[in-house]
Design a protein around this motif. Structure first.
Motif, mmCIF file in Angstrom:
data_model
loop_
_atom_site.group_PDB
_atom_site.id
_atom_site.type_symbol
_atom_site.label_atom_id
_atom_site.label_comp_id
_atom_site.label_asym_id
_atom_site.label_seq_id
_atom_site.Cartn_x
_atom_site.Cartn_y
_atom_site.Cartn_z
ATOM 1 N N LYS A 252 15.944 -22.536 0.571
ATOM 2 C CA LYS A 252 15.860 -21.525 1.627
ATOM 3 C C LYS A 252 16.142 -20.139 1.080
ATOM 4 N N SER A 253 15.367 -19.180 1.554
ATOM 5 C CA SER A 253 15.671 -17.787 1.234
ATOM 6 C C SER A 253 16.847 -17.338 2.091
ATOM 7 N N GLY A 254 17.289 -16.116 1.836
ATOM 8 C CA GLY A 254 18.292 -15.558 2.720
ATOM 9 C C GLY A 254 17.716 -15.367 4.111
ATOM 10 N N LYS A 255 18.594 -15.192 5.092
ATOM 11 C CA LYS A 255 18.122 -15.046 6.470
ATOM 12 C C LYS A 255 17.191 -13.853 6.602
ATOM 13 N N LEU A 256 17.505 -12.752 5.912
ATOM 14 C CA LEU A 256 16.649 -11.570 5.907
ATOM 15 C C LEU A 256 15.653 -11.679 4.757
ATOM 16 N N VAL A 257 14.377 -11.548 5.055
ATOM 17 C CA VAL A 257 13.350 -11.560 4.006
ATOM 18 C C VAL A 257 12.994 -10.134 3.589
ATOM 19 N N ALA A 258 12.775 -9.253 4.552
ATOM 20 C CA ALA A 258 12.462 -7.851 4.241
ATOM 21 C C ALA A 258 12.820 -6.969 5.428
ATOM 22 N N GLU A 259 13.382 -5.817 5.123
ATOM 23 C CA GLU A 259 13.692 -4.819 6.150
ATOM 24 C C GLU A 259 13.019 -3.513 5.737
ATOM 25 N N VAL A 260 12.156 -2.998 6.618
ATOM 26 C CA VAL A 260 11.359 -1.814 6.302
ATOM 27 C C VAL A 260 11.750 -0.708 7.277
ATOM 28 N N GLU A 261 12.059 0.463 6.732
ATOM 29 C CA GLU A 261 12.461 1.588 7.585
ATOM 30 C C GLU A 261 11.601 2.808 7.281
ATOM 31 N N ASP A 262 10.779 3.202 8.258
ATOM 32 C CA ASP A 262 10.026 4.473 8.219
ATOM 33 C C ASP A 262 9.307 4.701 6.900
ATOM 34 N N ILE A 263 8.559 3.703 6.444
ATOM 35 C CA ILE A 263 7.866 3.889 5.177
ATOM 36 C C ILE A 263 6.542 4.619 5.391
ATOM 37 N N ASN A 264 6.174 5.415 4.392
ATOM 38 C CA ASN A 264 4.885 6.085 4.337
ATOM 39 C C ASN A 264 4.263 5.757 2.989
ATOM 40 N N PHE A 265 2.937 5.531 3.010
ATOM 41 C CA PHE A 265 2.269 5.233 1.747
ATOM 42 C C PHE A 265 0.809 5.640 1.854
ATOM 43 N N SER A 266 0.323 6.292 0.785
ATOM 44 C CA SER A 266 -1.073 6.716 0.739
ATOM 45 C C SER A 266 -1.661 6.417 -0.624
ATOM 46 N N TYR A 267 -2.977 6.177 -0.633
ATOM 47 C CA TYR A 267 -3.751 6.147 -1.865
ATOM 48 C C TYR A 267 -4.596 7.408 -1.875
ATOM 49 N N GLY A 268 -4.213 8.392 -2.655
ATOM 50 C CA GLY A 268 -4.941 9.662 -2.642
ATOM 51 C C GLY A 268 -4.881 10.275 -1.250
ATOM 52 N N ASP A 269 -6.061 10.541 -0.660
ATOM 53 C CA ASP A 269 -6.125 11.132 0.672
ATOM 54 C C ASP A 269 -6.095 10.070 1.770
ATOM 55 N N ARG A 270 -6.074 8.811 1.390
ATOM 56 C CA ARG A 270 -6.175 7.743 2.384
ATOM 57 C C ARG A 270 -4.797 7.245 2.782
ATOM 58 N N LEU A 271 -4.474 7.404 4.068
ATOM 59 C CA LEU A 271 -3.177 7.005 4.592
ATOM 60 C C LEU A 271 -3.201 5.522 4.939
ATOM 61 N N ILE A 272 -2.279 4.758 4.338
ATOM 62 C CA ILE A 272 -2.201 3.320 4.584
ATOM 63 C C ILE A 272 -1.155 3.008 5.653
ATOM 64 N N ALA A 273 0.031 3.586 5.508
ATOM 65 C CA ALA A 273 1.126 3.331 6.452
ATOM 66 C C ALA A 273 1.854 4.625 6.745
ATOM 67 N N GLU A 274 2.115 4.873 8.039
ATOM 68 C CA GLU A 274 2.814 6.089 8.449
ATOM 69 C C GLU A 274 3.990 5.709 9.340
ATOM 70 N N ASN A 275 5.192 6.033 8.853
ATOM 71 C CA ASN A 275 6.432 5.791 9.613
ATOM 72 C C ASN A 275 6.494 4.352 10.140
ATOM 73 N N PHE A 276 6.209 3.415 9.276
ATOM 74 C CA PHE A 276 6.205 2.008 9.685
ATOM 75 C C PHE A 276 7.571 1.373 9.459
ATOM 76 N N SER A 277 8.048 0.688 10.485
ATOM 77 C CA SER A 277 9.326 -0.023 10.398
ATOM 78 C C SER A 277 9.152 -1.444 10.912
ATOM 79 N N ALA A 278 9.826 -2.397 10.276
ATOM 80 C CA ALA A 278 9.766 -3.798 10.713
ATOM 81 C C ALA A 278 10.883 -4.572 10.035
ATOM 82 N N THR A 279 11.258 -5.664 10.661
ATOM 83 C CA THR A 279 12.232 -6.583 10.080
ATOM 84 C C THR A 279 11.610 -7.971 10.037
#
Length: 618
Positions: A301-328
């Motif tokens: 078993k993994s830990g109870k938490l697998v991933a916690e994401v807070e307000d991430i932004n990511f782009s490839y050049g001019d292409r926006l992939i994720a804007e202010n994305f949060s999830a648990t």
């Protein structure tokens, strides 16, 4: 009757693919051709399309009937650009149209030839389909992604508007919006359609008849997909019962023939001849192939938490992939990723698993994470190695759920016999490659499973087994898929991409997302189209303005729908029971036709009731 297959026999060296079968395709039929991987569905389409000759038998097409065929493979030496690919599908008019780009203005002979074959209508149809599929006409075909190539090939077949369409896995590599548009187009078009598909929702919505290819024989069901499933179960049960009775009789006769000397002196020669006939029948019988028995080891078993994401932004050049994305993401979550091709679903997975760093924001990973990944390109298969070497990774035994298994026995659970297991992987069909990758993937324990389009090329039985396995899986699942059925049946929440950086989370699968979102607008395309024609999906999905409160009449209708549906389903079941009686077909065929008409009426009423229920609840 547009197309007719008579007394067809085809044997390509293995089990007989077509064993003296007949088939006909009529106008306005939409037939789904179903069957297990390797049974010969693609081969049958090639025969009907005139690309493969029969050993014996006849394929006859009515005079003047046009036929369009989409195979699974990309053709060798395709035209250079998308426009050329589509234009050349029209034959001589398309060639003249392409030549017109280079013809001089005063080339009267060429322009007269163009007018004679009406190339202007052809040009309009090419422009129309390019717009519908959102293709770039001057793009080099070879430079396109697999999904874009598939769309271009599909466009080249549809543009001609043939009387008969033969489509082999048309939804493979298409995103959801493209699948929905194709579904809508095929429902509206006139003419005959025969298609192979693993997409159960696509088959269910589109097919008005089912043909199953099983051990060289075609079984035709003039019913919907759901009705076919019920009738197929009854046919399989009847076959098992008959085979068991046959085997019991054969065993009794074998015991009799082996009795002592006295019995041999007095034995009935007619009974001996009958036994020989039984032996011959048994040796000729092709038993139904057993189902795959896939098992999956979730490991430690993994830990109870697998991933916690807070307000991430990511782009490839001019292409926006994720804007202010949060999830648990917690252990045991089963998450579906929904959005058009190229929108960034795989990129988000790499961010969630720590393979990429966001431009800003934070990603915190849990502990004891073991990841297994199935990519869409099936790139982990070494085609020059055997199946055994691809899966074993140097091991003679694999361990699954604490049990050690020899690699050959393990591969047999995925329907590979010992001889095939030692053959080169490059010889496998698309469905077999998919099964091999699943065998490789599941031979190693993993508590985080990432599946990128796992349903491509899997037959429906294996797909349903995989679905059941994923439901039982105790680890964390990330599932990228355009298959509505598996999203509905497996995932507990969905990350939905709008194509412009916004990613929203919804509870449940595809249908749950459709119900929850504030309107029924289509998923946005991965490009901004402010100066272009309306996206293709706008012709499929219309924005629905929902009323804030139901009227008294609508509320009463909603309250009564469950009872109405239950009554219709009971009537439907009674008709199924009647159709399962073999004597009914032989003695009173007119009664069979009457029952089928009643079933079609009930199916129509049920579809309307379910649609109305969903509309009112929304």
């Amino acid at each position: 009757m547009l197309l007719n297959l008579r007394n067809a026999v085809l044997d390509l060296g293995g089990p007989t693919i077509l064993d003296n079968v007949d088939f006909q395709l009529n106008n306005d039929q939409r037939i789904a051709l179903l069957g297990r991987n390797g049974c010969g569905k693609s081969t049958l389409l090639k025969v009907l399309a005139g690309q493969l000759a029969l050993d014996s038998g006849v394929v006859k097409r009515d005079q003047g009937i046009t036929l369009g065929y989409l195979g699974q493979a990309v053709p060798d030496n395709p035209p250079k650009t998308v426009y050329e690919l589509i234009a050349l599908s029209f034959g001589e008019p398309g060639r003249l149209l392409l030549q017109s780009h280079h013809a001089a203005d005063d080339d009267h002979e060429h322009h007269a030839a163009m007018s004679e074959v009406d190339t202007w209508t052809v040009a309009a149809r090419i422009d129309k389909v390019i717009t519908q599929f959102e293709l770039e006409p001057e793009m080099e075909f070879a430079s396109l992604s697999g999904g874009r190539q598939r769309r271009a090939l599909l466009a080249s077949v549809i543009a001609v508007e043939p009387d008969i369409l033969l489509l082999d896995e048309p939804t493979n590599h298409l995103d959801l919006d493209s699948v929905l548009w194709l579904e809508s187009y095929l429902l509206a078009r006139k003419g005959a359609l025969l298609f192979v598909s693993h997409d159960r929702e696509f088959v269910s919505r589109l097919a008005n008849q089912i043909v199953e290819l099983d051990r060289g024989q075609l079984h035709q069901y003039e019913v919907s997909y759901q009705d076919y499933l019920a009738l197929k179960d009854k046919r399989d049960e009847e076959e098992q019962k008959n085979n068991a009775l046959f085997d019991k009789k054969l065993a009794q006769e074998e015991r009799w023939i082996r009795q002592g000397v006295q019995a041999r002196r007095t034995r009935n020669e007619g009974r001996v001849r009958a036994l020989k006939a039984l032996r011959k029948d048994r040796s000729a019988r092709r038993d139904k192939q057993s189902s795959a028995t896939i098992k999956l080891d979730a490991g430690e078993k993994s830990g109870k938490l697998v991933a916690e994401v807070e307000d991430i932004n990511f782009s490839y050049g001019d292409r926006l992939i994720a804007e202010n994305f949060s999830a648990t993401v917690m252990r045991g979550d089963k998450i579906g990723l929904i959005g058009p091709n190229g929108v960034g679903k795989t990129t988000l997975l790499r961010l969630l698993l720590g393979e990429l760093k966001p431009d800003s924001g934070r990603v915190k990973l849990g502990t004891k994470i073991e990841v297994a990944y199935l990519d869409q390109q099936r790139s982990e298969i070494d085609e020059d190695k055997s199946l055994v070497d691809n899966v074993s990774l140097g091991r003679e035994f694999v361990e699954v759920n604490g049990q050690s298994q020899h690699i050959i026995g393990y591969l047999q659970q995925f329907l590979f016999d010992p001889k095939q297991a030692r053959a080169r992987a490059g010889l496998l069909s698309g469905g077999e490659r998919a099964r091999l990758l699943l065998a490789r993937l599941f031979s190693q324990p993993a508590n985080v499973l990432v599946l990128d389009e796992p349903t491509n090329d899997l037959d429906i039985e294996t797909l349903e087994l995989l679905e059941e396995l994923l439901l039982q899986y105790e680890g964390t699942l990330f599932l990228v898929s355009h298959d509505r059925a598996i999203l509905n049946n497996v995932v507990t929440s969905s990350f939905v991409f709008d194509g412009e950086g916004r990613i929203d989370e919804y509870v449940g699968g595809y249908d749950d997302w459709r119900r929850q979102r504030s309107d029924n607008a289509p998923i946005a395309d991965n490009k901004k189209n402010s100066n272009k024609d309306q996206p293709v999906t706008a012709t499929v999905q219309q924005v629905i303005n929902k009323k804030p409160k139901l009227s008294y009449k609508d509320q009463r209708e909603l309250d009564g729908l469950p009872e109405l549906i239950a009554k219709l389903e009971a009537e439907q079941e009674s008709y199924f029971s009647a159709l399962s009686d073999p004597g009914l077909h032989a003695k009173t065929p007119e009664k069979v036709r009457e029952i089928k008409i009643q079933l079609e009426d009930i199916e129509s009423k049920l579809n309307h009731a379910f649609s109305r229920w969903e509309e009112l609840e929304a």
